[in-house]
Design an enzyme around this catalytic site. Sequence first.
Site, PDB file in Angstrom:
ATOM      1  N   LYS A   7       0.827  -1.201   0.000  1.00  0.00           N
ATOM      2  CA  LYS A   7       0.000   0.000   0.000  1.00  0.00           C
ATOM      3  C   LYS A   7       0.864   1.254   0.000  1.00  0.00           C
ATOM      4  CE  LYS A   7      -2.850   2.528   3.397  1.00  0.00           C
ATOM      5  NZ  LYS A   7      -1.830   3.516   3.802  1.00  0.00           N
ATOM      6  N   ASN A   8       1.886   1.286   0.843  1.00  0.00           N
ATOM      7  CA  ASN A   8       2.692   2.489   1.012  1.00  0.00           C
ATOM      8  C   ASN A   8       3.662   2.726  -0.139  1.00  0.00           C
ATOM      9  OD1 ASN A   8       1.413   3.055   3.429  1.00  0.00           O
ATOM     10  ND2 ASN A   8       2.931   1.955   4.658  1.00  0.00           N
ATOM     11  N   ARG A  23      -5.492   9.514   4.482  1.00  0.00           N
ATOM     12  CA  ARG A  23      -4.514  10.390   5.112  1.00  0.00           C
ATOM     13  C   ARG A  23      -3.362  10.738   4.178  1.00  0.00           C
ATOM     14  NH1 ARG A  23      -4.443  10.727  10.690  1.00  0.00           N
ATOM     15  NH2 ARG A  23      -2.194  10.974  10.664  1.00  0.00           N
ATOM     16  N   CYS A  33      -7.919   7.804   8.785  1.00  0.00           N
ATOM     17  CA  CYS A  33      -8.112   7.407  10.175  1.00  0.00           C
ATOM     18  C   CYS A  33      -7.262   8.277  11.095  1.00  0.00           C
ATOM     19  CB  CYS A  33      -7.772   5.925  10.360  1.00  0.00           C
ATOM     20  SG  CYS A  33      -6.100   5.471   9.895  1.00  0.00           S
ATOM     21  N   ARG A  41      -0.576  14.412  11.726  1.00  0.00           N
ATOM     22  CA  ARG A  41       0.391  14.139  10.676  1.00  0.00           C
ATOM     23  C   ARG A  41       0.676  15.472   9.982  1.00  0.00           C
ATOM     24  NH1 ARG A  41      -0.081   8.969   6.746  1.00  0.00           N
ATOM     25  NH2 ARG A  41      -0.059   8.027   8.799  1.00  0.00           N
ATOM     26  N   PRO A  42       1.430  16.351  10.655  1.00  0.00           N
ATOM     27  CA  PRO A  42       1.643  17.682  10.110  1.00  0.00           C
ATOM     28  C   PRO A  42       2.374  17.627   8.786  1.00  0.00           C
ATOM     29  CG  PRO A  42       3.138  17.259  11.940  1.00  0.00           C
ATOM     30  CD  PRO A  42       2.165  16.129  11.919  1.00  0.00           C
ATOM     31  N   ILE A  43       2.029  18.568   7.895  1.00  0.00           N
ATOM     32  CA  ILE A  43       2.649  18.583   6.575  1.00  0.00           C
ATOM     33  C   ILE A  43       3.611  19.758   6.441  1.00  0.00           C
ATOM     34  CG2 ILE A  43       0.709  17.371   5.537  1.00  0.00           C
ATOM     35  CD1 ILE A  43      -0.174  20.047   4.337  1.00  0.00           C
ATOM     36  N   ASP A  44       4.068  20.290   7.576  1.00  0.00           N
ATOM     37  CA  ASP A  44       5.010  21.401   7.538  1.00  0.00           C
ATOM     38  C   ASP A  44       6.266  21.050   6.744  1.00  0.00           C
ATOM     39  OD1 ASP A  44       3.162  22.552   9.146  1.00  0.00           O
ATOM     40  OD2 ASP A  44       4.412  22.658  10.944  1.00  0.00           O
ATOM     41  N   LEU A  45       6.764  19.820   6.929  1.00  0.00           N
ATOM     42  CA  LEU A  45       7.974  19.420   6.216  1.00  0.00           C
ATOM     43  C   LEU A  45       7.743  19.429   4.706  1.00  0.00           C
ATOM     44  CD1 LEU A  45       9.302  16.496   8.439  1.00  0.00           C
ATOM     45  CD2 LEU A  45      10.094  18.852   8.377  1.00  0.00           C
ATOM     46  N   ASP A  73       3.764   1.056  11.984  1.00  0.00           N
ATOM     47  CA  ASP A  73       2.566   0.459  11.399  1.00  0.00           C
ATOM     48  C   ASP A  73       2.288  -0.955  11.902  1.00  0.00           C
ATOM     49  OD1 ASP A  73       1.868   2.674  10.014  1.00  0.00           O
ATOM     50  OD2 ASP A  73       2.468   1.951   8.037  1.00  0.00           O
ATOM     51  N   ILE A  99       6.222   7.723  17.119  1.00  0.00           N
ATOM     52  CA  ILE A  99       5.854   8.398  15.870  1.00  0.00           C
ATOM     53  C   ILE A  99       4.499   9.093  15.987  1.00  0.00           C
ATOM     54  CG2 ILE A  99       5.630   8.145  13.375  1.00  0.00           C
ATOM     55  CD1 ILE A  99       8.385   7.362  14.426  1.00  0.00           C
ATOM     56  N   ARG A 113      -9.023  -0.158   3.962  1.00  0.00           N
ATOM     57  CA  ARG A 113      -8.149   0.856   3.371  1.00  0.00           C
ATOM     58  C   ARG A 113      -6.784   0.266   3.063  1.00  0.00           C
ATOM     59  NH1 ARG A 113      -6.619   4.391   7.109  1.00  0.00           N
ATOM     60  NH2 ARG A 113      -5.290   5.219   5.471  1.00  0.00           N
TER      61      ARG A 113
END
Length: 423
Positions: free
Chosen positions: A22-23, A92, A116, A121-125, A306, A328, A398
């Site tokens: 999936k990833n 996500r 979920c 899960r910040p997207i600042d990076l 995970d 994490i 998912r």
Amino acid sequence: MSSYVIEGGRRLLGECEVQGAKNSALPILAATLLCDGKCSVHNCPDILDVGATCDILRHLGCTAERNGHTVSVDSQGASGFEIPEPLMREMRSSVIFLGAILARNGRVRLSTPGGCEIGLRPIDLHLDAMKKMGAKISEEYGHIECSAHDGLHGTNITLSFPSVGATENIMIAGSTAKGITTVVNAAREPEISDLADFLNCCGARISGAGQGTLTIEGVKKLSGCEHTVIPDRIAAATYMAAAAATGGHVRIDNIIPAHLGPVIDLFEEAGCRITTDCKSVTVAAPKLLGSVKMIRTMPYPGFPTDIHSPIAAMLTKAKGTSVIIETIFENRFKYTGELVRFGAKLRVDGRMAVIEGVPVLHGARVITPDLRGGAALMIAGLAAEGETVITDIKHIERGYESPEKTISGLSGLMRRIDNDGSE
């Protein structure tokens, strides 16, 4: 609402094959947006997140067709730059389209990603990296707009954390940027190397994938290609945990054992006998699992976050006390309240869970809190005595392809019940 019904207390026995990762599949499918030509991505798992990714591609103007485990994408007609909120909320990882849309169209508009809830899960990076590559970014009312009308340019980027998603976005965006992009402290997961292999097959020039420092030399365009997604190491570890929790003996095929290093070590510590060859792992579980001293989730090649939840479910029946520290995601322990319904004994303090093994679990009616938490509930149900009903299974679907079929093929009793009561 669809559900899984499990008749537990049976040893899992036999062989199964693992789905495509999936990833890996999701960022690779997002990257097809940059290709001038048709891409055929093989070994794509038949899961809800892949379906959501294809929906986003179609919304952007691509054609995306599934034939079995192959997804074919033609992006020649893609001109869209905005992903509406309903599509973003389906998963996500939808932020992975940020770099692809920006690199193709010079503009992108996104809302906050959904999926979920295992924590922030910040997207600042991601956004900081796009800024360094020349994008202008504005945020308001839950929407993000990025523009780079003169195109993106290569630069040096040092990530404060080896974020998988940020690394993938930089790789995709940098593939057609002007100049050379260097990423220090890049994520090292196998899925990063798989994405690099796909992009290089399309004509990109990426080196260093999996080594912590990436170099991306931008090219004018990418072409279409055929690519086969690597096996899903998280799904493999999940079925290993199911085998161990039931005292079973299972061979898992179509995997890369080298991707499971710290996971295999843990199973051996718990008393399982593990044998491997180039494409399979066999788990032979003892009658009574032993506890493990401490599990600390870490970026690859450390223990993967995970698989934390499925392993916790397995350890609820181990002799002794085990400790899991989650580094994490702060809300990864949401599943523990549901495990208690089976009779499990565990307590959570901040980011640490202490699990005291019990001799017997009992079937229960439980609600899936998130993707991997749902996998933990499946494992508990398989190990428990009596019937278990798991509801809200869309989270599980998912990321896991027809788990009821895989479990049934291993002599387990697990059924999927649709909303109308049919199987």
